[in-house]
Design a protein around this motif. Structure first.
Motif, PDB file in Angstrom:
ATOM      1  N   ASP A 160      -2.830   3.438   5.719  1.00 57.74           N
ATOM      2  CA  ASP A 160      -3.919   4.405   5.882  1.00 57.74           C
ATOM      3  C   ASP A 160      -4.744   4.101   7.130  1.00 57.74           C
ATOM      4  O   ASP A 160      -5.136   5.019   7.872  1.00 57.74           O
ATOM      5  CB  ASP A 160      -4.816   4.398   4.649  1.00 57.74           C
ATOM      6  N   GLU A 161      -5.048   2.815   7.357  1.00 52.73           N
ATOM      7  CA  GLU A 161      -5.841   2.435   8.536  1.00 52.73           C
ATOM      8  C   GLU A 161      -5.125   2.835   9.821  1.00 52.73           C
ATOM      9  O   GLU A 161      -5.733   3.428  10.731  1.00 52.73           O
ATOM     10  CB  GLU A 161      -6.097   0.927   8.532  1.00 52.73           C
ATOM     11  N   THR A 209      -3.379  -1.696   6.821  1.00 54.41           N
ATOM     12  CA  THR A 209      -2.797  -0.840   5.786  1.00 54.41           C
ATOM     13  C   THR A 209      -2.258   0.421   6.458  1.00 54.41           C
ATOM     14  O   THR A 209      -2.710   0.809   7.541  1.00 54.41           O
ATOM     15  CB  THR A 209      -3.847  -0.452   4.734  1.00 54.41           C
ATOM     16  N   ILE A 235      -5.018  12.178   4.604  1.00 56.03           N
ATOM     17  CA  ILE A 235      -4.228  12.052   5.828  1.00 56.03           C
ATOM     18  C   ILE A 235      -3.367  13.295   5.988  1.00 56.03           C
ATOM     19  O   ILE A 235      -2.586  13.657   5.093  1.00 56.03           O
ATOM     20  CB  ILE A 235      -3.356  10.783   5.777  1.00 56.03           C
ATOM     21  N   ARG A 293       0.825  -1.218   0.000  1.00 56.05           N
ATOM     22  CA  ARG A 293       0.000   0.000   0.000  1.00 56.05           C
ATOM     23  C   ARG A 293       0.860   1.269   0.000  1.00 56.05           C
ATOM     24  O   ARG A 293       0.502   2.272  -0.623  1.00 56.05           O
ATOM     25  CB  ARG A 293      -0.931   0.013   1.221  1.00 56.05           C
ATOM     26  N   ARG A 309       0.714   4.109  -2.828  1.00 52.64           N
ATOM     27  CA  ARG A 309       0.549   5.536  -2.527  1.00 52.64           C
ATOM     28  C   ARG A 309       1.665   6.372  -3.156  1.00 52.64           C
ATOM     29  O   ARG A 309       1.601   7.596  -3.157  1.00 52.64           O
ATOM     30  CB  ARG A 309       0.565   5.771  -1.013  1.00 52.64           C
ATOM     31  N   ARG A 328      -4.959   6.759  10.225  1.00 48.80           N
ATOM     32  CA  ARG A 328      -6.236   7.385  10.629  1.00 48.80           C
ATOM     33  C   ARG A 328      -6.584   7.036  12.069  1.00 48.80           C
ATOM     34  O   ARG A 328      -7.144   7.866  12.791  1.00 48.80           O
ATOM     35  CB  ARG A 328      -7.337   6.950   9.665  1.00 48.80           C
ATOM     36  N   LEU A 385       3.947   9.610   6.721  1.00 48.64           N
ATOM     37  CA  LEU A 385       2.541   9.972   6.530  1.00 48.64           C
ATOM     38  C   LEU A 385       2.063  11.006   7.542  1.00 48.64           C
ATOM     39  O   LEU A 385       1.235  11.865   7.214  1.00 48.64           O
ATOM     40  CB  LEU A 385       1.649   8.727   6.610  1.00 48.64           C
TER      41      LEU A 385
END
Length: 463
Positions: free
Chosen positions: A445-446, A443, A330, A111, A115, A449, A359
């Motif tokens: 992103d998970e 992931t 994000i 992932r 990105r 967040r 990130l």
């Protein structure tokens, strides 16, 4: 019986001697014995009609003793089965942990590359990374299915049913199977009445049922075909059907497709993937809801129809089941703050570092065991702790408890990160003092967040 006959003979002899008067010339002791023997013989004959009752009582005592022995043996067997079931559950949990750990690196890094966080990729590289991610997700789904079958067989899955709008659940299912449907040019058509009543079901499990059925329909449909999702009400039940015009099912196979691991296609001639667990899980989840499920097909090449029922809800639908808005971008919410990463797997450490620094704009401090984590947290209080639960030496649960007990770190938010995905591990982590829990594989992103949400909640509480 021999004893009784001998005793009767002695008694009859004594009675004859008493009757004929021969006892007068006998010794006093023999006279007493003869009189007692005669009286015993009379009592023996008088009670003759009760012998059956005495024998029946003795037989009942013997049968009771046998049943008691059988009950003790059965209890011992049940205890052995319970112990074996616990060992099986522990084995599956450990296998799940060992499989999820390397999957975390595969899913997470694929992932990150998709990105393009560390540079631009060519279209072919993006295509390959997407294939890696889909393969990892498929393996993760298989692990989840294996665990679900084990929990269902052991009766360890508990539902939290509530009133749901079926249309919203179907929309969520559509987003899950869209990629597979588009790859095979399958059109998914939903036919739901406008006045459909709410259904009483567990939202995540209902979504799992529909994803399995719709995913199967997509997989076994011919390219360019159509899959239909229909629903209606029949008395106090809501029926839901998934239809396709694909390969169909032979009549003699319809009764066996619900068995775990059963495949209609021969293993050496299979054209479609799958573990053979999806329909077994569907049937058991539907039955847990109090419904029934059945499969229909006119034969091979003539499509199939799967229908299940669920109870109609007696209260209005829960609006929290609506599909959520697309996630916001994000933001670098850490802005240079420290995050303490406690993880003993090197690949997962670096993945978490990338999430924290690339990130979210923070600074990651790394450690691989619990005692070192406590030492680093005392030296400089972090803004957040990412804590693996399965650590060498001091466990993650104990680390969380000690962090909460220390006044210097009692207010630091803690996110448990673990490949142990059972509900009991999640609950025990929260009970030990963790603020949130994320299961591997995750992931970037998970995780990002969840970290942002946890920090935002902590900042609001601090005000």
């Amino acid at each position: 019986m021999v004893f009784c006959l001998v005793f009767l003979a002695i008694g009859v002899r004594a009675a004859v001697r008493v009757w004929t008067g021969n006892v007068a010339t006998a010794e006093p002791v023999l006279v007493v014995v003869d009189w007692l023997a005669a009286a015993a013989a009379v009592a023996f004959l008088t009670l003759h009609g009760r012998y059956g009752v005495l024998i029946d009582n003795a037989e009942m005592v013997r049968e009771y003793a046998e049943k008691d022995r059988e009950a003790r043996a059965l209890a011992q067997v049940n205890e052995e089965l319970r112990r074996l079931d616990e060992l099986k559950s522990e084995f599956l949990a450990m296998v799940s942990h060992e499989l999820r750990t390397p999957l975390t690196a595969i899913v997470g890094y694929s992932r990150l590359l998709l990105r393009q966080a560390h540079g631009t990729l060519t279209p072919k590289q993006l295509e390959h990374q997407e294939a890696i991610f889909r393969g990892a997700q498929r393996l993760n789904d298989l692990i989840n299915d294996l665990l679900d079958v084990s929990r269902l067989e052991a009766g360890r899955i508990e539902l939290t049913p509530r009133a749901l709008n079926l249309r919203h659940i179907v929309e969520q299912v559509g987003t899950v199977v869209t990629a597979a449907a588009q790859a095979r040019r399958i059109h998914i058509r939903t036919v739901l009445a406008a006045d459909l009543p709410p259904v009483q079901a567990d939202p995540s499990r209902l979504q799992q049922i529909l994803v399995n059925l719709v995913g199967n329909a997509v997989k076994f449909s011919t390219p360019g075909g159509e899959v239909r999702i229909l629903a209606g009400r029949q008395r106090e039940q809501l029926w839901v059907a998934v239809e396709d015009d694909g390969v169909g099912i032979a009549k003699d196979e319809l009764g066996r497709i619900w068995d775990p691991f059963y495949q209609v296609e021969a293993p050496m001639r299979r054209r479609h993937g799958g573990s053979g667990l999806g329909l077994a899980i569907v049937r058991r989840l539907v039955e847990l809801h109090g419904g029934i499920v059945r499969a229909e097909s006119e034969g091979e090449g003539r499509g199939s129809r799967f229908t299940f029922t669920l109870p109609v809800a007696t209260t209005p639908a829960d609006t929290s089941a609506r599909t959520t808005e697309p996630p916001l971008p994000i933001e670098p919410v850490l802005a240079g703050r420290d995050v303490l990463v406690v993880e003993d797997e090197r690949a997962t450490q670096e993945l978490m570092r990338a999430v924290v620094e690339d990130l979210l704009g923070g600074h990651a401090r790394m450690c691989d065991h619990g005692e070192h984590c406590l030492q680093l947290a005392r030296e400089r209080t972090p803004a957040l702790v990412l804590l693996d639960l399965m650590l060498p030496g001091l466990s993650g649960w104990e680390v969380a408890r000690r962090l909460r007990q220390d006044p210097r770190t009692s207010g630091v938010p803690i996110i448990a990160v673990s490949a142990l995905a059972r509900s009991q591990e999640r609950e025990s982590a929260l009970h030990a003092g963790c603020d949130a829990y994320v299961a591997k594989p995750f992931t970037p992103d998970e995780l990002a967040r969840l970290m942002a949400t946890t920090l935002e909640t902590q900042d609001v509480g601090a005000r």
